[in-house]
Design a protein around this motif. Sequence first.
Motif, PDB file in Angstrom:
ATOM      1  N   ALA A 111      71.063 -29.233  34.717  1.00 40.44           N
ATOM      2  CA  ALA A 111      71.365 -29.479  33.456  1.00 40.44           C
ATOM      3  C   ALA A 111      70.074 -30.244  32.710  1.00 40.44           C
ATOM      4  O   ALA A 111      69.352 -31.006  33.248  1.00 40.44           O
ATOM      5  CB  ALA A 111      72.482 -30.289  33.412  1.00 40.44           C
ATOM      6  N   VAL A 112      70.098 -29.792  31.380  1.00 36.13           N
ATOM      7  CA  VAL A 112      69.273 -30.151  30.714  1.00 36.13           C
ATOM      8  C   VAL A 112      69.808 -30.882  29.387  1.00 36.13           C
ATOM      9  O   VAL A 112      70.813 -30.379  28.587  1.00 36.13           O
ATOM     10  CB  VAL A 112      68.471 -29.170  29.891  1.00 36.13           C
ATOM     11  N   LEU A 113      69.369 -32.158  28.941  1.00 34.53           N
ATOM     12  CA  LEU A 113      69.981 -32.729  27.783  1.00 34.53           C
ATOM     13  C   LEU A 113      68.755 -33.042  26.969  1.00 34.53           C
ATOM     14  O   LEU A 113      67.760 -33.570  27.237  1.00 34.53           O
ATOM     15  CB  LEU A 113      70.481 -34.227  28.208  1.00 34.53           C
ATOM     16  N   ALA A 114      68.994 -32.343  25.678  1.00 34.31           N
ATOM     17  CA  ALA A 114      67.744 -32.251  24.711  1.00 34.31           C
ATOM     18  C   ALA A 114      67.997 -33.109  23.580  1.00 34.31           C
ATOM     19  O   ALA A 114      69.158 -33.505  23.203  1.00 34.31           O
ATOM     20  CB  ALA A 114      67.757 -30.798  24.117  1.00 34.31           C
ATOM     21  N   TYR A 115      66.813 -33.438  23.088  1.00 35.80           N
ATOM     22  CA  TYR A 115      66.501 -34.588  21.752  1.00 35.80           C
ATOM     23  C   TYR A 115      67.568 -34.254  20.806  1.00 35.80           C
ATOM     24  O   TYR A 115      68.001 -35.107  20.024  1.00 35.80           O
ATOM     25  CB  TYR A 115      65.147 -34.612  21.281  1.00 35.80           C
ATOM     26  N   ILE A 121      67.944 -28.215  17.803  1.00 37.10           N
ATOM     27  CA  ILE A 121      67.081 -27.116  17.371  1.00 37.10           C
ATOM     28  C   ILE A 121      66.274 -27.064  19.228  1.00 37.10           C
ATOM     29  O   ILE A 121      66.091 -25.963  19.395  1.00 37.10           O
ATOM     30  CB  ILE A 121      65.853 -27.644  16.404  1.00 37.10           C
ATOM     31  N   VAL A 122      65.867 -28.198  19.749  1.00 33.20           N
ATOM     32  CA  VAL A 122      65.244 -27.924  20.874  1.00 33.20           C
ATOM     33  C   VAL A 122      66.046 -27.551  22.015  1.00 33.20           C
ATOM     34  O   VAL A 122      65.733 -26.787  22.926  1.00 33.20           O
ATOM     35  CB  VAL A 122      64.767 -29.435  21.357  1.00 33.20           C
ATOM     36  N   ALA A 123      67.345 -27.998  21.838  1.00 32.07           N
ATOM     37  CA  ALA A 123      68.239 -27.322  23.027  1.00 32.07           C
ATOM     38  C   ALA A 123      68.425 -25.679  22.938  1.00 32.07           C
ATOM     39  O   ALA A 123      68.492 -25.086  23.906  1.00 32.07           O
ATOM     40  CB  ALA A 123      69.851 -27.943  22.823  1.00 32.07           C
ATOM     41  N   VAL A 124      68.549 -25.418  21.663  1.00 26.26           N
ATOM     42  CA  VAL A 124      68.490 -23.754  21.596  1.00 26.26           C
ATOM     43  C   VAL A 124      67.137 -23.042  21.967  1.00 26.26           C
ATOM     44  O   VAL A 124      67.296 -21.995  22.868  1.00 26.26           O
ATOM     45  CB  VAL A 124      68.677 -23.503  19.875  1.00 26.26           C
ATOM     46  N   GLY A 125      66.050 -23.755  21.713  1.00 23.26           N
ATOM     47  CA  GLY A 125      64.868 -23.206  22.396  1.00 23.26           C
ATOM     48  C   GLY A 125      64.731 -23.389  24.015  1.00 23.26           C
ATOM     49  O   GLY A 125      64.398 -22.641  24.882  1.00 23.26           O
ATOM     50  N   GLU A 139      71.144 -33.430  39.359  1.00 25.81           N
ATOM     51  CA  GLU A 139      69.743 -33.263  38.473  1.00 25.81           C
ATOM     52  C   GLU A 139      69.532 -32.767  37.311  1.00 25.81           C
ATOM     53  O   GLU A 139      69.793 -31.750  36.808  1.00 25.81           O
ATOM     54  CB  GLU A 139      68.738 -32.008  39.534  1.00 25.81           C
ATOM     55  N   ILE A 140      69.432 -33.915  36.465  1.00 25.46           N
ATOM     56  CA  ILE A 140      69.395 -33.706  35.032  1.00 25.46           C
ATOM     57  C   ILE A 140      67.790 -33.931  34.240  1.00 25.46           C
ATOM     58  O   ILE A 140      67.483 -35.171  34.769  1.00 25.46           O
ATOM     59  CB  ILE A 140      70.564 -34.676  34.212  1.00 25.46           C
ATOM     60  N   GLY A 141      67.630 -32.996  33.604  1.00 25.52           N
ATOM     61  CA  GLY A 141      66.320 -33.027  32.986  1.00 25.52           C
ATOM     62  C   GLY A 141      66.448 -33.378  31.700  1.00 25.52           C
ATOM     63  O   GLY A 141      67.417 -33.267  30.847  1.00 25.52           O
ATOM     64  N   ILE A 142      65.556 -34.154  30.924  1.00 23.57           N
ATOM     65  CA  ILE A 142      65.445 -34.415  29.548  1.00 23.57           C
ATOM     66  C   ILE A 142      64.095 -33.899  28.737  1.00 23.57           C
ATOM     67  O   ILE A 142      63.239 -33.755  29.072  1.00 23.57           O
ATOM     68  CB  ILE A 142      65.328 -36.025  29.459  1.00 23.57           C
ATOM     69  N   LEU A 143      64.579 -33.302  27.586  1.00 22.88           N
ATOM     70  CA  LEU A 143      63.794 -32.901  26.690  1.00 22.88           C
ATOM     71  C   LEU A 143      63.542 -33.818  25.418  1.00 22.88           C
ATOM     72  O   LEU A 143      64.269 -33.879  24.745  1.00 22.88           O
ATOM     73  CB  LEU A 143      63.851 -31.568  26.146  1.00 22.88           C
ATOM     74  N   ASP A 144      62.486 -34.596  25.474  1.00 23.87           N
ATOM     75  CA  ASP A 144      62.307 -35.632  24.373  1.00 23.87           C
ATOM     76  C   ASP A 144      61.359 -35.038  23.412  1.00 23.87           C
ATOM     77  O   ASP A 144      60.901 -34.182  23.323  1.00 23.87           O
ATOM     78  CB  ASP A 144      61.746 -36.710  24.999  1.00 23.87           C
ATOM     79  N   ALA A 145      61.511 -35.932  22.140  1.00 31.53           N
ATOM     80  CA  ALA A 145      60.561 -35.592  20.922  1.00 31.53           C
ATOM     81  C   ALA A 145      59.149 -35.824  21.229  1.00 31.53           C
ATOM     82  O   ALA A 145      58.823 -36.552  22.073  1.00 31.53           O
ATOM     83  CB  ALA A 145      61.229 -36.354  19.622  1.00 31.53           C
TER      84      ALA A 145
END
Length: 360
Positions: free
Chosen positions: A263-267, A270-274, A198-204
């Motif tokens: 798990a989260v994969l960030a853009y 900076i977004v990953a630290v958030g 279950e992997i989430g994505i944080l996009d711009a």
Amino acid sequence: MESSPQLKTSRAGVFEPTARRVTIEDVARAAGVSRQTVSRATNDKGEIDPATRQRVLDVARSLGYRPNRFARAMVRQETVTLGLLLPNITNPFFPEVANGILESAAERGWHVVIQQTGATPEGEQVGLDLFAGQADAFVGYLEFDESVRRATEIGIPFALFGYEGSGSAAAAVNRVDIDLGSGLAAAIRHLVGLGHREIGILDAGRPAEPGGTVSPRGQIMLDLLREAGLAADPECLQRAANSVPGGERAVARLAEERPGVTAVLAYNDIVAVGAMRGLRALGRSVPDDCAVAGFDGLGLAELVEPALTTLYVDKRSLGAEAVRLVAAEFGPSDREPRVSVVRPELVVRASTAGTATVPD
């Protein structure tokens, strides 16, 4: 240990230019004069009949020819002024790229003028207007097709980072790109290898923007999840403002929509630290409850706790390569645009709870 990725340079086979740049030879042919006569006319040299000069200038204007000010400065051994367009200087990624540009320009004895655009059409136009009068060439970031069309009209050499436009504007652009596909595929394989399903994505992007679309980077992430047989529905992607608070808010929405995400994969970093801060605020431990990975390889990725797994990009080499592409414009005036590609390297740290081997 982080190592510098190799730069791969090739002619721009991806693009189909619709029209090449008008050259001094084109003007000479149309005016029925020699190349030297065109050069004298456009450089306001005295050794030419006034009537001939005017005729050559009229022909040059009708063809849309603009003298290569950059090449002229190189020939005369004058100091070249290089423009640098950056969206902002608060994101640590851009100063690191700028450092590579400044070092490479200094080695050539060039001066650099820096302009911040704010990543807006108006800011980009202001920067381009400034460079039209003060710079011999420029490198940097342009996000809008209209800005790229304006840049080609100015008639000075330039190279862009990661321009994602299309059509005739894109066809005339020297570019330095990051190989998003190979980098993101390595990150997904790493997370899947650790057992995450279950992997989430944080996009711009800003969630409040109407009609917001998934970024090219976000779309690649979704496609890779599908290829891995994992869920890639709209709820697994949340758009985040490009800031630490933006990452906090986005991961909170993700946790609400998809509480089973591990798990989260960030853009970007900076977004990953958030995202890590946001997960802690929700009472979720990183990496025990949810792994987090970023993109860019910023210095801060080693300083946060836990240290951030990231896709490292050699940003100094990225900047130096853009300068090299511009310097290559001092050559044949009708050569095709070129695209250089930088491959990111996966750097595994504590935020993904393991050092799983990424398969080839």
